[in-house]
Write a protein that holds these residues in place. Sequence first.
Motif, short mmCIF file in Angstrom:
data_model
loop_
_atom_site.label_atom_id
_atom_site.label_comp_id
_atom_site.label_asym_id
_atom_site.label_seq_id
_atom_site.Cartn_x
_atom_site.Cartn_y
_atom_site.Cartn_z
N LEU A 1 -24.95 4.26 73.27
CA LEU A 1 -25.51 3.40 74.32
C LEU A 1 -25.13 1.94 74.09
O LEU A 1 -25.17 1.14 75.03
N ALA A 2 -24.84 1.60 72.86
CA ALA A 2 -24.41 0.25 72.47
C ALA A 2 -23.78 0.40 71.08
O ALA A 2 -23.60 1.52 70.59
N GLU A 3 -23.42 -0.72 70.46
CA GLU A 3 -22.88 -0.65 69.10
C GLU A 3 -23.98 -0.23 68.14
O GLU A 3 -24.98 -0.92 67.98
N ASP B 1 -14.95 6.97 69.91
CA ASP B 1 -15.25 6.74 71.32
C ASP B 1 -14.40 7.64 72.22
O ASP B 1 -14.82 8.03 73.29
N GLU C 1 -30.69 -5.35 71.84
CA GLU C 1 -30.24 -4.60 73.01
C GLU C 1 -31.39 -4.51 74.02
O GLU C 1 -32.57 -4.58 73.66
N TYR D 1 -30.02 1.33 67.13
CA TYR D 1 -29.45 0.15 67.80
C TYR D 1 -30.32 -1.07 67.53
O TYR D 1 -31.54 -0.97 67.36
N PHE E 1 -32.52 -1.92 76.77
CA PHE E 1 -32.36 -0.63 77.42
C PHE E 1 -33.45 -0.44 78.47
O PHE E 1 -34.63 -0.69 78.20
#
Length: 780
Positions: free
Chosen positions: A151-153, A6, A357, A353, A359
Amino acid sequence: MDAVSDRETWRAASLVARGGEPLVLDLAAGDRCRVVDPEGGQPGLLFLSSDALSGNAALEPIGGEHAEAGRAARAALAARGVDPDRVVGFRLLGADTEPGAESGFEMAAQALCAIVPAGGPMDPDQQTPPTDLKVEIESHAPAQGVAPAPLAEPKLDLRIRAATASAYRVAAGDYIQIIDVDGRQCSDFLAFDAAALERGEEFGLDPTVTRTLMGTANPGPGLHSKYFDARMTPLVEIVRDTVGRHDAFLLACTPKYYEDMGYPGHDNCTENFNRTLKPYGVAPRAGWPAINFFYNTFVRADDSIGMDEPWSRPGDYVLLRALTDLVCASSSCTDDIDPANGWSPTDIHVRVYDKSENFSKGIAHRMTPDAEPRLTRETGFHPRTAALTRKFSEYRGFWLADCYSDEGPIAEYWACRERVAIMDLSPLRKFEVIGPDAEALMQLAVTRNIKKLAINQVVYTAMCYEHGGMIDDGTVFRLGQNNFRWICGEDYCGVHLRELARKHGLKVWVKTATDQLHNVGVQGPRSRDVLASLVVTPPAEPTVSELKWFRFTVGRLSGVPVVVSRTGYTGELGYEVFCHPARAPEVWDAIMQAGAPHGIKPLGLQALDMLRIEAGLAFAGYEFCDQTDPFEAGIGFAVPKEKTDPYVGAQALQRRHETPSRKLVGLDIDSNEAIGHGDCVHVGRAQIGVVTSATRSPILGRTIALARLDVTYAELGAQVEIGKLDGQQKRIGATVVAFPHYDPQKTRVRTEAPAPDASAPAASPDSAQAQEPRGSQVRA
């Protein structure tokens, strides 16, 4: 499989700190940060641990004047594990900086920091929008090969090395992100129904089925963009696209392509796919039809296919959603013998993802070629419009309703013509032009004589290049002696105004306020009755009933601060209501409730197009572009002869006016057949013009059009023909007529209210705020 930390992800490109929002960065010792204020006058603040800075003596600590920005920054840092009690704030840029001002700092140690363009919500009668800051990082980290932050995990984090391919499984509902790591690199994508493969059946993406069902050669991203197999079963849908330019269904590169080019044995995507898909039981092919992400191909005038370097920049991506369990394969294209990958293949990164989620959907909009992309966003009124329809189109970076689900565009059209309608117009760009030279700048930039514009008055005008071609049309609001608001459709207008100010040494700020001002049109013969019952104005401001054409007033609508202008885009009596996006649902609810007894309906883009064509109103990209002048666009009235001050394009416009070659005219069509934008107009064999807009007019009962014709054939009553097929085999007759087709004298938009009853009480504000003089918070 390569995971990317990250901490490294932000280094791929310069960043933008959005107005009023903290931007959190993870910086290393020795990293240098440069913060630029493109528009000027935007306070920029830095929050971090004081011992993390190197040589910070030049930075001024801030006091309590930016408490709200400090709270937001500390909360953002605390969410990343930073002790908020150890965070201190420094001033990078002040409220009096010139456009292009910059400041910087260097890190003494690794730390998280927050950069905040300070500012809160702007009331619609003020001109203090928080604007964006550019943040540029110099780091010792490698400039290439770093993918953007997830964008996410991710469930899968997969690096596809240059000139290779990989296969992977994706569960139904999960999201697939295909990332161009370093830019200018194509990535072919295949998908197969996983359950069918286990049964020994191979059902992958089918180009013919997809093109047929989607009704387009290249399905674009959006709410309904899906890709199908031969059974007409959807396999994936596009959720996001930050590039906007791809080849949908040519073959992935094949051995034959390289052999024909003189490179036998060259690596190619087809053989890479054959190898990586073999464990899944997929039969090899000589060429794979694929979605060629980031591949820049185009159709030439002779119907041949051309190509050039991709449009994609470092970190650009496409986000898909799997509609069933899939086996997918992605490549980093091997092509290094032509511009397809900028002559040098680089890595592709794939992330998957979980379906849980959420989006947002969108495509990227860039104000200028070097600007940061912004994904399609929702207007402040979207929570209300989305409850009434799922039929949305991307319009200039926002989602707007095409039509509403209850009755459709014809009913919406008649509501506007006979009663009252409300429409979301928030994507209009708003720019605050403030400072002692504000009038001089607007006088220089637009065709109208701004010196004649009174406070509370609005004027419609054109903005042109030096050669006379139009940048845009729009309206200028005069809020004060040195205070203007330019409302238009084109983001570039702000850049153009700032460049003009810099070139001519003018002391003026041009501040982007689009995200602080969203607006609805309330249009139709009963619009005055609806708004008059809602809007309360200060004693010194006109009421809605008193408001004249092309004037505006300030006040409150059901307690919400608003600006109300008597303007519109329908040819009917009408108004526009401007408010802060956070208060937009309240404004919508109040107008809908007050309009219910009058038969109000929401109105979408399809109905609006019928209304504006009937009213003869110009639309960017149709009636005008940078190759047409205001006269050719049918708005020559916006170029007054009495304006003697120099302005951009004045000499060219005088020359074009004296020797015109083309003219916008109205057409009455002899047939009920469909006529469209771009249809050619002929006299005999020769093409003498083009249709700019056309519609079947409900109120006139016939098909009408606007067309740009050679002046030789632009006289009223001239007979012309619209060419269909190849323009020669089929012709539809038409007659040149005056426009607007509907209400040519504009009697409906000019309709005034009856004289007020002298015994009626005067309007009064419902708060002291409504009595504050406009511009009171603006620099002079």
